[in-house]
Design an enzyme around this catalytic site. Sequence first.
Site, PDB file in Angstrom:
ATOM      1  N   ARG A  38       0.816  -1.214   0.000  1.00  0.00           N
ATOM      2  CA  ARG A  38       0.000   0.000   0.000  1.00  0.00           C
ATOM      3  C   ARG A  38       0.851   1.265   0.000  1.00  0.00           C
ATOM      4  O   ARG A  38       0.485   2.255  -0.633  1.00  0.00           O
ATOM      5  CB  ARG A  38      -0.939   0.006   1.205  1.00  0.00           C
ATOM      6  CG  ARG A  38      -2.105  -0.930   0.983  1.00  0.00           C
ATOM      7  CD  ARG A  38      -3.109  -0.835   2.098  1.00  0.00           C
ATOM      8  NE  ARG A  38      -4.334  -1.500   1.711  1.00  0.00           N
ATOM      9  CZ  ARG A  38      -5.231  -1.971   2.557  1.00  0.00           C
ATOM     10  NH1 ARG A  38      -5.058  -1.839   3.853  1.00  0.00           N
ATOM     11  NH2 ARG A  38      -6.325  -2.556   2.117  1.00  0.00           N
ATOM     12  N   LYS A 199     -21.122 -17.224  -1.097  1.00  0.00           N
ATOM     13  CA  LYS A 199     -22.568 -17.028  -0.951  1.00  0.00           C
ATOM     14  C   LYS A 199     -23.172 -16.029  -1.922  1.00  0.00           C
ATOM     15  O   LYS A 199     -22.562 -15.002  -2.213  1.00  0.00           O
ATOM     16  CB  LYS A 199     -22.852 -16.526   0.455  1.00  0.00           C
ATOM     17  CG  LYS A 199     -22.583 -17.540   1.528  1.00  0.00           C
ATOM     18  CD  LYS A 199     -22.848 -16.901   2.865  1.00  0.00           C
ATOM     19  CE  LYS A 199     -22.928 -17.953   3.964  1.00  0.00           C
ATOM     20  NZ  LYS A 199     -23.269 -17.299   5.241  1.00  0.00           N
ATOM     21  N   GLY A 357     -10.678  -9.638  -2.076  1.00  0.00           N
ATOM     22  CA  GLY A 357      -9.601 -10.161  -1.227  1.00  0.00           C
ATOM     23  C   GLY A 357      -9.197 -11.578  -1.596  1.00  0.00           C
ATOM     24  O   GLY A 357      -8.017 -11.861  -1.859  1.00  0.00           O
ATOM     25  N   GLY A 380     -13.546  -3.586  -0.482  1.00  0.00           N
ATOM     26  CA  GLY A 380     -14.898  -3.043  -0.358  1.00  0.00           C
ATOM     27  C   GLY A 380     -15.272  -2.090  -1.484  1.00  0.00           C
ATOM     28  O   GLY A 380     -16.379  -2.158  -2.031  1.00  0.00           O
TER      29      GLY A 380
HETATM   30  P1  ADP Z   1     -13.660 -12.283  -2.600  1.00  0.00           P
HETATM   31  O1  ADP Z   1     -12.960 -12.077  -1.286  1.00  0.00           O
HETATM   32  O2  ADP Z   1     -12.683 -12.373  -3.738  1.00  0.00           O
HETATM   33  O3  ADP Z   1     -14.745 -11.267  -2.853  1.00  0.00           O
HETATM   34  P2  ADP Z   1     -15.459 -14.228  -1.487  1.00  0.00           P
HETATM   35  O4  ADP Z   1     -15.042 -13.836  -0.108  1.00  0.00           O
HETATM   36  O5  ADP Z   1     -16.805 -13.862  -1.918  1.00  0.00           O
HETATM   37  O6  ADP Z   1     -14.375 -13.717  -2.563  1.00  0.00           O
HETATM   38  O7  ADP Z   1     -15.399 -15.816  -1.645  1.00  0.00           O
HETATM   39  C1  ADP Z   1     -14.268 -16.579  -1.353  1.00  0.00           C
HETATM   40  C2  ADP Z   1     -14.623 -17.803  -0.562  1.00  0.00           C
HETATM   41  O8  ADP Z   1     -15.560 -18.632  -1.218  1.00  0.00           O
HETATM   42  C3  ADP Z   1     -13.399 -18.663  -0.336  1.00  0.00           C
HETATM   43  O9  ADP Z   1     -13.148 -18.752   1.054  1.00  0.00           O
HETATM   44  C4  ADP Z   1     -13.781 -20.024  -0.930  1.00  0.00           C
HETATM   45  O10 ADP Z   1     -13.295 -21.115  -0.174  1.00  0.00           O
HETATM   46  C5  ADP Z   1     -15.282 -19.971  -0.868  1.00  0.00           C
HETATM   47  N1  ADP Z   1     -15.873 -20.935  -1.824  1.00  0.00           N
HETATM   48  C6  ADP Z   1     -15.776 -20.953  -3.154  1.00  0.00           C
HETATM   49  N2  ADP Z   1     -16.417 -22.022  -3.672  1.00  0.00           N
HETATM   50  C7  ADP Z   1     -16.949 -22.703  -2.643  1.00  0.00           C
HETATM   51  C8  ADP Z   1     -17.732 -23.897  -2.521  1.00  0.00           C
HETATM   52  N3  ADP Z   1     -18.100 -24.614  -3.600  1.00  0.00           N
HETATM   53  N4  ADP Z   1     -18.091 -24.288  -1.285  1.00  0.00           N
HETATM   54  C9  ADP Z   1     -17.733 -23.577  -0.200  1.00  0.00           C
HETATM   55  N5  ADP Z   1     -17.005 -22.457  -0.242  1.00  0.00           N
HETATM   56  C10 ADP Z   1     -16.615 -22.016  -1.450  1.00  0.00           C
HETATM   57 MG    MG Z   2     -13.511 -12.623   0.715  1.00  0.00          MG
END
Ligand code: ADP
Ligand code: MG
Length: 402
Positions: A38, A199, A357, A380
Amino acid sequence: MTFKTLDDLPDDLTGKIVLVRADLNVPMHDGDVSDDTRLRAHLPTICELSDKGAKVLLLSHFRRPNGAPQPAMSTALLVEPMRELTGRSVRYVEDCQGDEAARAVSIMLPGAIGILENTRFHKGETENDPELAKAMAALGDYFVSDAFSVAHRAHASTVGIADHLPAYAGRAMEVELAALEQALGDPERPVVAVVGGAKVSTKLQVLEHLVEKVDHLIIGGGMANTFVASRGVDVGKSLMEKDLIPDAEGIFDAALKADCTIHLPYDVVVAKEFAANPDSMRTCNVHEVGPDEMILDLGASATEALADVLKTCRTLVWNGPLGAFETEPFDAATVALARTAAALTKEGSLVSVAGGGDTVAALNQAGVAEDFTFVSTAGGAFLEWMEGRELPGVSAIEKKDG
Ligand code: ADP
Ligand code: MG
């Protein structure tokens, strides 16, 4: 784009004072900066202004002191690292506003860098208190916004301050906004979005916005299970949000209207327990998931089909891993598709922009973050941008354009 950049500042800034909103909120370990990414991001802006003879005052939050001074969260800790990175005169200024600070700034030499104390030592920072904004602005002649990562926050040092000073985008901000504009503002078509992650609930607005904007929407990760389930398919023990099935159906309808093709996995990697390389692991058609199995990644056939989709597109935006990538071997689909995207970008046939992230972590794991056109580390703010929201920190510098 309608904001001024450092190119619009006078060539000679000797004797002028420029306030730069940076994001110096680096991780620390035992009193040392453990990752200076950063800090380095702001070097182009800082050095350019310093070269032009300006006194450069860095404004930033650091941790969450909740509106009161806390020694462990003082930006004084960042003076030495910044001195090493810039090789220039860097001094600590005890406050981000007020007479004491103004006196300290008055004795700085042209070209010197001042790190003002943590903006969040004042309660008014997160409340966007106009008095605090005015007092910060009183320290300088110009305001430069260089931290996209805080642009989703309407705070005194990101938004309020721009009411009192001519405002400009710094180099890091400029690069980020240009990349985002290229990805969703005025992209080369066809555009494909990859949305994954655990999710649907955390990304509903992202999906709703993207179906209106892109030609192909690839849904992967845990969130795909809810979409698959909404088609009446039994996804066994997989992560699934029953309450969001109507929302998933709404997205299918919106996609149909907007002429956006949704891609869901048709083969998947499943296991009976969530562990590295479990014995129960197998690949199957998405219709054949057993009641005691959970989907943890996309299968190889689905991944190949998605690679073919990428090959027909000119622009890619990506947020969210396609599988539980932290656990072997459920990173396979994410890694394979990331490598395809990186190769297409290198060939010059694809503009690829990614953020989030876990997404950044996954791209690093695949060893391809450098090969993407742009990877945003602005968590964010990046997600709010993917939701199509107006970011107050961006609007604040836009409206200053005359
Ligand atoms: P980002 O931080 O890039 O926005 P998210 O936090 O939304 O991404 O999602 C990342 C998480 O989703 C990871 O911890 C990953 O393990 C989980 N994940 C992805 N696919 C699955 C799955 N099929 N079942 C459970 N968890 C999952
Ligand atoms: Mg995340």
